[in-house]
Design a protein around this motif. Structure first.
Motif, short mmCIF file in Angstrom:
data_model
loop_
_atom_site.label_atom_id
_atom_site.label_comp_id
_atom_site.label_asym_id
_atom_site.label_seq_id
_atom_site.Cartn_x
_atom_site.Cartn_y
_atom_site.Cartn_z
N PRO A 1 0.87 -1.49 -0.15
CA PRO A 1 0.02 -0.01 0.06
C PRO A 1 0.98 1.20 0.10
CG PRO A 1 0.07 -0.97 2.02
CD PRO A 1 0.61 -1.87 1.43
N LYS A 2 1.91 1.18 0.83
CA LYS A 2 2.90 2.59 0.90
C LYS A 2 3.53 2.64 -0.43
CE LYS A 2 3.97 1.83 5.75
NZ LYS A 2 5.32 1.55 6.57
N ASN A 3 3.64 1.60 -1.11
CA ASN A 3 4.37 1.66 -2.63
C ASN A 3 3.47 2.24 -3.55
OD1 ASN A 3 5.74 -0.06 -0.85
ND2 ASN A 3 6.57 -1.15 -2.56
N VAL A 4 2.02 2.09 -3.41
CA VAL A 4 1.04 2.60 -4.32
C VAL A 4 0.98 4.11 -4.22
CG1 VAL A 4 -1.47 2.61 -4.62
CG2 VAL A 4 -0.11 0.19 -4.45
N LEU A 5 0.91 4.37 -2.71
CA LEU A 5 0.53 5.92 -2.53
C LEU A 5 1.86 6.57 -2.85
CD1 LEU A 5 -1.01 5.44 0.94
CD2 LEU A 5 -2.12 6.30 -1.03
N ALA A 6 3.29 6.24 -2.67
CA ALA A 6 4.32 6.88 -3.09
C ALA A 6 4.37 7.17 -4.46
CB ALA A 6 5.55 5.91 -2.53
N GLY A 7 3.85 6.14 -5.33
CA GLY A 7 4.00 6.10 -6.79
C GLY A 7 3.04 7.05 -7.28
N MET A 8 1.90 6.95 -6.70
CA MET A 8 0.73 8.24 -7.06
C MET A 8 1.27 9.71 -6.75
SD MET A 8 -2.81 6.27 -6.68
CE MET A 8 -2.90 6.24 -4.84
N GLY A 9 1.74 9.81 -5.65
CA GLY A 9 2.30 11.14 -5.20
C GLY A 9 3.39 11.47 -6.18
N MET B 1 2.25 13.05 -9.79
CA MET B 1 1.59 14.34 -9.99
C MET B 1 2.06 15.07 -11.24
SD MET B 1 -1.31 14.56 -8.46
CE MET B 1 -1.50 16.41 -8.26
N ILE B 2 3.45 15.50 -11.07
CA ILE B 2 4.00 16.51 -11.99
C ILE B 2 3.79 16.11 -13.61
CG2 ILE B 2 6.31 15.60 -11.69
CD1 ILE B 2 5.58 19.24 -12.25
N ASP B 3 4.19 14.63 -13.60
CA ASP B 3 3.85 14.35 -14.97
C ASP B 3 2.75 14.61 -15.60
OD1 ASP B 3 3.77 12.52 -17.26
OD2 ASP B 3 3.56 10.70 -16.25
N GLY B 4 1.49 14.33 -14.97
CA GLY B 4 0.33 14.27 -15.45
C GLY B 4 -0.11 15.85 -15.44
N VAL B 5 0.21 16.57 -14.55
CA VAL B 5 -0.30 18.09 -14.57
C VAL B 5 0.58 19.04 -15.65
CG1 VAL B 5 -0.11 20.18 -13.36
CG2 VAL B 5 -1.15 18.20 -12.17
N SER C 1 -3.89 7.41 -10.65
CA SER C 1 -3.31 8.86 -10.23
C SER C 1 -3.56 9.78 -11.71
CB SER C 1 -1.93 8.78 -10.07
OG SER C 1 -1.12 8.43 -10.93
N GLY C 2 -3.73 9.25 -12.70
CA GLY C 2 -3.99 10.07 -13.72
C GLY C 2 -5.24 10.84 -13.70
N ILE C 3 -6.14 10.17 -13.12
CA ILE C 3 -7.50 11.02 -13.11
C ILE C 3 -7.36 12.34 -12.70
CG2 ILE C 3 -9.82 10.78 -12.08
CD1 ILE C 3 -9.49 7.92 -11.89
N PHE C 4 -6.53 12.45 -11.42
CA PHE C 4 -6.45 13.53 -10.79
C PHE C 4 -5.21 14.48 -11.46
CE2 PHE C 4 -7.55 10.29 -7.91
CZ PHE C 4 -9.00 10.65 -7.73
N ALA C 5 -4.13 13.84 -11.73
CA ALA C 5 -3.13 14.43 -12.34
C ALA C 5 -3.29 14.83 -13.69
CB ALA C 5 -1.90 13.57 -12.04
N SER C 6 -3.90 14.12 -14.45
CA SER C 6 -3.84 14.39 -15.95
C SER C 6 -5.32 14.88 -16.27
CB SER C 6 -3.43 13.23 -16.73
OG SER C 6 -2.17 12.87 -16.34
N ALA D 1 9.05 11.08 -4.29
CA ALA D 1 10.13 10.73 -4.91
C ALA D 1 11.21 10.51 -3.48
CB ALA D 1 10.87 11.58 -5.90
N ILE D 2 11.25 11.68 -2.80
CA ILE D 2 12.21 11.22 -1.59
C ILE D 2 11.71 10.42 -0.65
CG2 ILE D 2 13.05 12.67 0.30
CD1 ILE D 2 13.08 15.37 -1.49
N TRP D 3 10.65 10.23 -0.64
CA TRP D 3 10.11 9.00 0.42
C TRP D 3 10.51 7.78 0.01
CZ3 TRP D 3 7.14 4.77 0.12
CH2 TRP D 3 6.67 4.44 1.70
N ILE D 4 10.37 7.65 -1.40
CA ILE D 4 10.86 6.31 -1.95
C ILE D 4 12.19 6.14 -1.83
CG2 ILE D 4 10.99 5.30 -4.25
CD1 ILE D 4 8.61 6.70 -5.35
#
Length: 455
Positions: free
Chosen positions: A244-252, A255-259, A385-390, A427-430
């Motif tokens: 679950p942590k990996n999923v959340l970190a990846g979605m965070g 963000m910059i990619d999609g936006v 994450s693309g729903i919100f970011a993109s 990314a820093i968290w990862i």
């Protein structure tokens, strides 16, 4: 091991790797062309022909809303095709997703306008956009994994970034085809039938891509999972429960990619042409030029992440990319008469800086999950994450610009910067908080920790 593309140690033969990476790149290019073609014409054609309301702002928002629906459908495609990709194999899912996307795109080019069939027109458009989203939702993860899982560990950043070039080539192809049609036809011809040609072209591209993909083998890592009977019973459940942590970190991190991508590849076209009155062809060619530059910068930053560390490149790239929106939009406002200035304001942030996150992204996400749930994991992270970011970005940017005024796009720039900070922190968290955990789950030991060293 005859016919497998592997040598005796289980690693890919050089020729086999090149063939696999080429198949992933060509297929990804076609899929992104199909998907982005809709975004390119959403604010300049579809808003006029399928959402004919008296207020141009409302019609544009409605067109962008159907654009966003494609992103909402992408997680469904990611989960469905990710499930079978982790159970059956990567290759077969890639052929299916390519065909699904191609048929939907071709049919969009055949949909009658609102003036011809009324409300059925936007409904059909919406349905086909959903099919596009489902197709791309399953495509991205499979294309990335074909390259990532074939590549030697020390070069996975480079090889996983090569299918990412498909985004740049697809965008360039989409904007370039529309720009060529726009240049060669009158406005009346372009709006009447010219834009449809870009969608109908998809059927030819898909036929070529499907032929190429049918002639590659399954990846070594997934083949090993199958041989050892280690497939997850339900990959999505295993992903959620185990990582679950990996999923959340990846979605965070996403963000910059999609936006940023959708600010410059989608929103900026409408902003430059409708708000600043810059010629449509000029705006499209600016985006196309940035995409061409990206073809070189994406693998450059992918390879750089192999040398300097995945999260170090990604974190710094996220912050710098987000901040670059401010000078870019300042140039748009102050030099609308200068084609050179407009092109530089698109190419530098979008063609170069954006690649610093999109290049390492595929390997960064792939290393978040073990092979048995990797297709599902990276597809869900990227697509949900693309729903919100993109998908929502053009709508949010349009609303922010309406609130602040056309001559004050700074809220839009601030939105980009906020996305960059969120991605950098993720990314820093990862790299810092999960280095040991991620090394254990991917089974790549110390080398994995080194590639995710902190920023």
């Amino acid at each position: 091991m005859a016919g497998t593309g592997l040598n005796g140690s289980g690693a890919a033969k050089p020729g086999g790797l090149g063939r696999v990476v080429s198949a992933a790149l060509i297929g990804a290019t076609i899929e992104w062309y199909d998907f982005f073609l809709y975004g390119v014409v959403a604010g300049i054609v579809l808003n006029k022909l399928y959402f004919p309301v008296s207020d141009p702002l409302v019609s544009t928002l409605l067109a962008y809303a159907t654009f966003a629906v494609g992103f909402v459908a992408r997680p469904l495609g990611g989960v469905v095709f990710g499930h079978f990709g982790d159970k059956v194999g990567r290759k077969s899912m890639l052929v299916i997703t390519l065909m699904l996307m191609g048929v939907a795109t071709f049919l969009i080019g055949m949909v009658p306008t609102y003036a011809q069939i009324g409300v059925a027109a936007p409904i059909l458009l919406l349905f086909l956009r959903v099919i596009q989203g489902i197709g791309l939702g399953g495509e991205w993860g499979g294309a990335v994994l074909m390259a990532f899982e074939y590549a030697p560990p020390e070069k996975r950043g480079l090889y996983a970034s090569i299918p990412q070039i498909g985004l740049a080539l697809g965008l360039c192809l989409a904007s370039g085809v529309v720009a060529a049609l726009s240049y060669g036809l009158t406005d009346e011809q372009f709006l009447s039938w010219g834009w449809r040609l870009a969608f109908l072209l998809s059927v030819v591209l898909v036929a070529v891509g499907a032929y190429i993909r049918l002639n590659v083998m399954e990846t070594p890592e997934f083949s090993k999972v199958k041989e050892q009977n280690r497939e997850a019973a339900i990959p999505f459940v295993s992903m959620i429960k185990g990582y679950p942590k990996n999923v959340l970190a990846g979605m965070g991190a996403r963000m910059i990619d999609g936006v940023f991508f959708n600010i410059f590849a989608v929103f900026s076209i409408g902003y430059l042409t409708q708000t600043l009155k810059i010629p449509r062809t000029e705006a499209l060619l600016g985006v196309c030029a940035a995409a061409l530059v990206m073809c070189a910068t994406i693998p450059f930053f992918g390879a750089l992440s192999d040398r300097l560390g995945r999260t170090r490149v990604y974190a710094w790239g996220s912050v710098i990319t987000g901040l670059s929106a401010f000078p870019a939009f300042w140039i748009f406002l102050t030099h609308p008469e200068s084609t050179t200035a407009i092109y530089m304001a698109i190419i530098l942030p979008f063609g170069i800086l954006y690649a610093s996150v999109y290049g390492p992204e595929a390997a960064l996400f792939s290393e978040l999950f073990p092979a048995r749930v990797r297709y599902t994991g990276i597809s869900f992270v990227y697509q949900f994450s693309g729903i919100f970011a993109s998908g929502l970005t053009p709508i949010i940017a349009t609303a922010l610009l309406q609130y602040s005024g056309a001559d004050k796009p700074w809220l839009v720039c601030g939105y980009c910067t906020l996305a960059g900070l969120i991605s950098a922190a993720s990314a820093i968290w990862i790299g810092r908080a999960s280095g040991r955990e991620l090394a254990e789950t991917t089974g790549s030991g110390t080398a994995r920790v080194e590639r995710t060293q902190p920023a």
